[in-house]
Design a protein around this motif. Structure first.
Motif, PDB file in Angstrom:
ATOM      1  N   LYS A 178      -5.815 -12.350  19.047  1.00  0.00           N
ATOM      2  CA  LYS A 178      -5.793 -12.253  20.508  1.00  0.00           C
ATOM      3  C   LYS A 178      -6.140 -10.853  20.990  1.00  0.00           C
ATOM      4  O   LYS A 178      -6.829 -10.672  21.983  1.00  0.00           O
ATOM      5  CB  LYS A 178      -4.414 -12.632  21.054  1.00  0.00           C
ATOM      6  N   ASP A 179      -5.649  -9.835  20.291  1.00  0.00           N
ATOM      7  CA  ASP A 179      -5.903  -8.436  20.656  1.00  0.00           C
ATOM      8  C   ASP A 179      -6.491  -7.736  19.439  1.00  0.00           C
ATOM      9  O   ASP A 179      -5.765  -7.380  18.502  1.00  0.00           O
ATOM     10  CB  ASP A 179      -4.598  -7.763  21.092  1.00  0.00           C
ATOM     11  N   ILE A 180      -7.786  -7.557  19.436  1.00  0.00           N
ATOM     12  CA  ILE A 180      -8.478  -7.031  18.260  1.00  0.00           C
ATOM     13  C   ILE A 180      -8.008  -5.633  17.910  1.00  0.00           C
ATOM     14  O   ILE A 180      -7.772  -5.313  16.737  1.00  0.00           O
ATOM     15  CB  ILE A 180     -10.007  -7.055  18.492  1.00  0.00           C
ATOM     16  N   SER A 181      -7.848  -4.769  18.919  1.00  0.00           N
ATOM     17  CA  SER A 181      -7.448  -3.381  18.672  1.00  0.00           C
ATOM     18  C   SER A 181      -6.073  -3.314  18.016  1.00  0.00           C
ATOM     19  O   SER A 181      -5.877  -2.614  17.016  1.00  0.00           O
ATOM     20  CB  SER A 181      -7.449  -2.598  19.987  1.00  0.00           C
ATOM     21  N   ASP A 182      -5.107  -4.056  18.567  1.00  0.00           N
ATOM     22  CA  ASP A 182      -3.756  -4.069  17.995  1.00  0.00           C
ATOM     23  C   ASP A 182      -3.760  -4.643  16.582  1.00  0.00           C
ATOM     24  O   ASP A 182      -3.054  -4.151  15.689  1.00  0.00           O
ATOM     25  CB  ASP A 182      -2.811  -4.895  18.880  1.00  0.00           C
ATOM     26  N   PHE A 183      -4.545  -5.668  16.383  1.00  0.00           N
ATOM     27  CA  PHE A 183      -4.620  -6.293  15.058  1.00  0.00           C
ATOM     28  C   PHE A 183      -5.165  -5.320  14.013  1.00  0.00           C
ATOM     29  O   PHE A 183      -4.614  -5.194  12.917  1.00  0.00           O
ATOM     30  CB  PHE A 183      -5.498  -7.543  15.117  1.00  0.00           C
ATOM     31  N   LEU A 184      -6.218  -4.618  14.360  1.00  0.00           N
ATOM     32  CA  LEU A 184      -6.803  -3.661  13.418  1.00  0.00           C
ATOM     33  C   LEU A 184      -5.838  -2.521  13.122  1.00  0.00           C
ATOM     34  O   LEU A 184      -5.785  -2.006  11.997  1.00  0.00           O
ATOM     35  CB  LEU A 184      -8.123  -3.120  13.970  1.00  0.00           C
ATOM     36  N   THR A 185      -5.041  -2.127  14.127  1.00  0.00           N
ATOM     37  CA  THR A 185      -4.034  -1.088  13.907  1.00  0.00           C
ATOM     38  C   THR A 185      -2.988  -1.559  12.918  1.00  0.00           C
ATOM     39  O   THR A 185      -2.623  -0.839  11.980  1.00  0.00           O
ATOM     40  CB  THR A 185      -3.352  -0.701  15.237  1.00  0.00           C
ATOM     41  N   ARG A 186      -2.501  -2.796  13.101  1.00  0.00           N
ATOM     42  CA  ARG A 186      -1.502  -3.331  12.181  1.00  0.00           C
ATOM     43  C   ARG A 186      -2.086  -3.521  10.782  1.00  0.00           C
ATOM     44  O   ARG A 186      -1.420  -3.275   9.775  1.00  0.00           O
ATOM     45  CB  ARG A 186      -0.945  -4.661  12.710  1.00  0.00           C
ATOM     46  N   LEU A 187      -3.333  -3.933  10.729  1.00  0.00           N
ATOM     47  CA  LEU A 187      -3.988  -4.122   9.438  1.00  0.00           C
ATOM     48  C   LEU A 187      -4.110  -2.793   8.687  1.00  0.00           C
ATOM     49  O   LEU A 187      -3.951  -2.744   7.464  1.00  0.00           O
ATOM     50  CB  LEU A 187      -5.369  -4.748   9.641  1.00  0.00           C
ATOM     51  N   SER A 188      -4.356  -1.712   9.416  1.00  0.00           N
ATOM     52  CA  SER A 188      -4.491  -0.396   8.778  1.00  0.00           C
ATOM     53  C   SER A 188      -3.173   0.122   8.224  1.00  0.00           C
ATOM     54  O   SER A 188      -3.156   1.044   7.405  1.00  0.00           O
ATOM     55  CB  SER A 188      -5.065   0.617   9.776  1.00  0.00           C
ATOM     56  N   ARG A 189      -2.068  -0.469   8.662  1.00  0.00           N
ATOM     57  CA  ARG A 189      -0.735  -0.029   8.223  1.00  0.00           C
ATOM     58  C   ARG A 189      -0.162  -0.897   7.105  1.00  0.00           C
ATOM     59  O   ARG A 189       1.034  -0.807   6.801  1.00  0.00           O
ATOM     60  CB  ARG A 189       0.232  -0.033   9.413  1.00  0.00           C
ATOM     61  N   ILE A 190      -0.983  -1.703   6.491  1.00  0.00           N
ATOM     62  CA  ILE A 190      -0.500  -2.548   5.408  1.00  0.00           C
ATOM     63  C   ILE A 190       0.055  -1.687   4.276  1.00  0.00           C
ATOM     64  O   ILE A 190      -0.511  -0.654   3.931  1.00  0.00           O
ATOM     65  CB  ILE A 190      -1.627  -3.474   4.895  1.00  0.00           C
ATOM     66  N   GLU A 191       1.200  -2.096   3.750  1.00  0.00           N
ATOM     67  CA  GLU A 191       1.828  -1.378   2.632  1.00  0.00           C
ATOM     68  C   GLU A 191       1.473  -2.093   1.325  1.00  0.00           C
ATOM     69  O   GLU A 191       1.436  -3.331   1.284  1.00  0.00           O
ATOM     70  CB  GLU A 191       3.350  -1.348   2.792  1.00  0.00           C
ATOM     71  N   ILE A 192       1.262  -1.312   0.278  1.00  0.00           N
ATOM     72  CA  ILE A 192       0.930  -1.869  -1.027  1.00  0.00           C
ATOM     73  C   ILE A 192       2.009  -1.481  -2.027  1.00  0.00           C
ATOM     74  O   ILE A 192       2.391  -0.308  -2.125  1.00  0.00           O
ATOM     75  CB  ILE A 192      -0.436  -1.368  -1.534  1.00  0.00           C
ATOM     76  N   VAL A 193       2.537  -2.475  -2.732  1.00  0.00           N
ATOM     77  CA  VAL A 193       3.523  -2.245  -3.783  1.00  0.00           C
ATOM     78  C   VAL A 193       2.904  -2.699  -5.099  1.00  0.00           C
ATOM     79  O   VAL A 193       2.571  -3.878  -5.266  1.00  0.00           O
ATOM     80  CB  VAL A 193       4.833  -3.021  -3.521  1.00  0.00           C
ATOM     81  N   ASP A 194       2.743  -1.765  -6.015  1.00  0.00           N
ATOM     82  CA  ASP A 194       2.163  -2.099  -7.322  1.00  0.00           C
ATOM     83  C   ASP A 194       3.269  -2.283  -8.352  1.00  0.00           C
ATOM     84  O   ASP A 194       4.015  -1.350  -8.650  1.00  0.00           O
ATOM     85  CB  ASP A 194       1.207  -0.989  -7.777  1.00  0.00           C
ATOM     86  N   SER A 195       3.372  -3.497  -8.839  1.00  0.00           N
ATOM     87  CA  SER A 195       4.296  -3.796  -9.941  1.00  0.00           C
ATOM     88  C   SER A 195       3.459  -4.539 -10.980  1.00  0.00           C
ATOM     89  O   SER A 195       2.293  -4.220 -11.169  1.00  0.00           O
ATOM     90  CB  SER A 195       5.480  -4.634  -9.464  1.00  0.00           C
ATOM     91  N   ARG A 196       4.021  -5.522 -11.637  1.00  0.00           N
ATOM     92  CA  ARG A 196       3.206  -6.329 -12.554  1.00  0.00           C
ATOM     93  C   ARG A 196       2.141  -7.117 -11.771  1.00  0.00           C
ATOM     94  O   ARG A 196       1.106  -7.473 -12.316  1.00  0.00           O
ATOM     95  CB  ARG A 196       4.109  -7.287 -13.334  1.00  0.00           C
ATOM     96  N   GLU A 197       2.435  -7.384 -10.511  1.00  0.00           N
ATOM     97  CA  GLU A 197       1.474  -7.995  -9.596  1.00  0.00           C
ATOM     98  C   GLU A 197       1.434  -7.139  -8.329  1.00  0.00           C
ATOM     99  O   GLU A 197       2.449  -6.583  -7.919  1.00  0.00           O
ATOM    100  CB  GLU A 197       1.875  -9.431  -9.228  1.00  0.00           C
ATOM    101  N   ARG A 198       0.273  -7.013  -7.730  1.00  0.00           N
ATOM    102  CA  ARG A 198       0.158  -6.199  -6.510  1.00  0.00           C
ATOM    103  C   ARG A 198       0.632  -7.005  -5.302  1.00  0.00           C
ATOM    104  O   ARG A 198       0.213  -8.151  -5.086  1.00  0.00           O
ATOM    105  CB  ARG A 198      -1.280  -5.730  -6.312  1.00  0.00           C
ATOM    106  N   ILE A 199       1.498  -6.393  -4.503  1.00  0.00           N
ATOM    107  CA  ILE A 199       2.105  -7.052  -3.344  1.00  0.00           C
ATOM    108  C   ILE A 199       1.772  -6.261  -2.086  1.00  0.00           C
ATOM    109  O   ILE A 199       1.876  -5.036  -2.062  1.00  0.00           O
ATOM    110  CB  ILE A 199       3.638  -7.147  -3.505  1.00  0.00           C
ATOM    111  N   GLY A 200       1.367  -6.973  -1.047  1.00  0.00           N
ATOM    112  CA  GLY A 200       1.105  -6.354   0.248  1.00  0.00           C
ATOM    113  C   GLY A 200       2.180  -6.725   1.249  1.00  0.00           C
ATOM    114  O   GLY A 200       2.748  -7.817   1.188  1.00  0.00           O
TER     115      GLY A 200
END
Length: 281
Positions: A178-200
């Motif tokens: 619905k709001d492209i700008s807000d969506f892209l901002t949230r997408l840029s803040r994705i956290e990555i956790v690396d363990s035996r499998e990668r988790i976002g």
């Protein structure tokens, strides 16, 4: 051929489960078009709302209901109201035994989508609108064909009829953000956790945003699991090969449906539960 305006034709009501998705809607629409009666779609998601608009479907109740047709669930807790006399058409594992035993009729077979079972049950050439709904349901249930097997693809070729796959993708995906700008901002803040499998881990404004992240980020970021911080709780999505392991970790959360956990917004607690399953034994 029957029209879509069937309410009052026969004392039947075709029901989806709560928060109707494409498979649930397509199943109920199949019954509505073939047998007549009324139809009730509970809290339809965006894809279902588009299909309802496209085929002019609105909730309607016949004056008297003698038989309820329940689709895509065999759990009475997943229905919006009590049904005294009913049939069940489902494709999930571990059906609610007592509810199934009391059914006037039940057809439950474990498949990728309920529409596969309904296609097999049909003793006539299905209308194009029903087949298109089936195609949308199958593509949705197989995560845009990522988890589709050879059987699914064979059925999809039948469902598409005069359509191309792009028609299905367009209906499902257009308008989700619905709001492209807000969506892209949230997408840029994705956290990555690396363990035996990668988790976002990502915060999403609504279900549609989360599904867009699944489609956009899972494979490019090499994610095996994605956790969504949702307004209603936590949504866990994972690759098919990990479903059994990940869902076993989620059993401690009682108020959930598949990967949707409604009882908590504590994403760290969910993450810890999943990480424990990935630790070597």
């Amino acid at each position: 051929m029957r029209t879509n305006q069937l309410c009052g034709d026969l004392p039947f009501l075709h029901l989806t489960h709560k928060r109707a998705d494409a498979d649930s809607f397509a199943s109920a629409y199949w019954g509505y078009r073939l047998f007549g009666g009324g139809i009730y779609i509970d809290e339809p998601d965006l894809t279902v709302r588009k299909l309802m608009q496209r085929f002019c479907v609105k909730n309607c109740f016949p004056p008297h209901i003698q038989l309820f047709f329940v689709y895509d669930t065999s759990d009475p807790q997943q229905l919006s109201f009590l049904v005294p006399h009913y049939c069940i058409f489902d494709h999930h594992n571990n059906p609610h035994k007592e509810f199934v035993e009391k059914a006037f009729y039940s057809h439950i077979r474990l498949r990728s989508a309920n529409v596969l079972n309904l296609y097999d049950l049909s003793r006539q050439v299905l209308p194009d609108d029903v087949l298109f709904c089936f195609a949308v349901a199958l593509v949705s249930e197989t995560a845009f064909l990522r988890t589709a097997c050879s059987e699914d693809l064979m059925y999809l070729s039948r469902f598409l009829s005069g359509h191309v796959l792009e028609d299905v993708f367009e209906l499902i995906l257009e308008g989700r953000v619905k709001d492209i700008s807000d969506f892209l901002t949230r997408l840029s803040r994705i956290e990555i956790v690396d363990s035996r499998e990668r988790i976002g881990i990502i915060e999403c404004k609504d279900d549609d945003e989360f599904l867009c992240v699944v489609d956009l980020a899972m494979y490019p970021l090499s994610l095996s699991v994605l956790l969504g911080k949702m307004p209603w709780g936590v949504w866990v999505y994972c690759k098919k090969k990990l479903v059994q392991k990940v869902y076993s970790a989620l059993r401690r959360f009682e108020n959930r449906k598949a990967g949707r956990i409604y009882e908590t917004k504590d994403v760290q607690a969910v993450l810890n539960a999943i990480l424990e399953t990935f630790e070597p034994t």
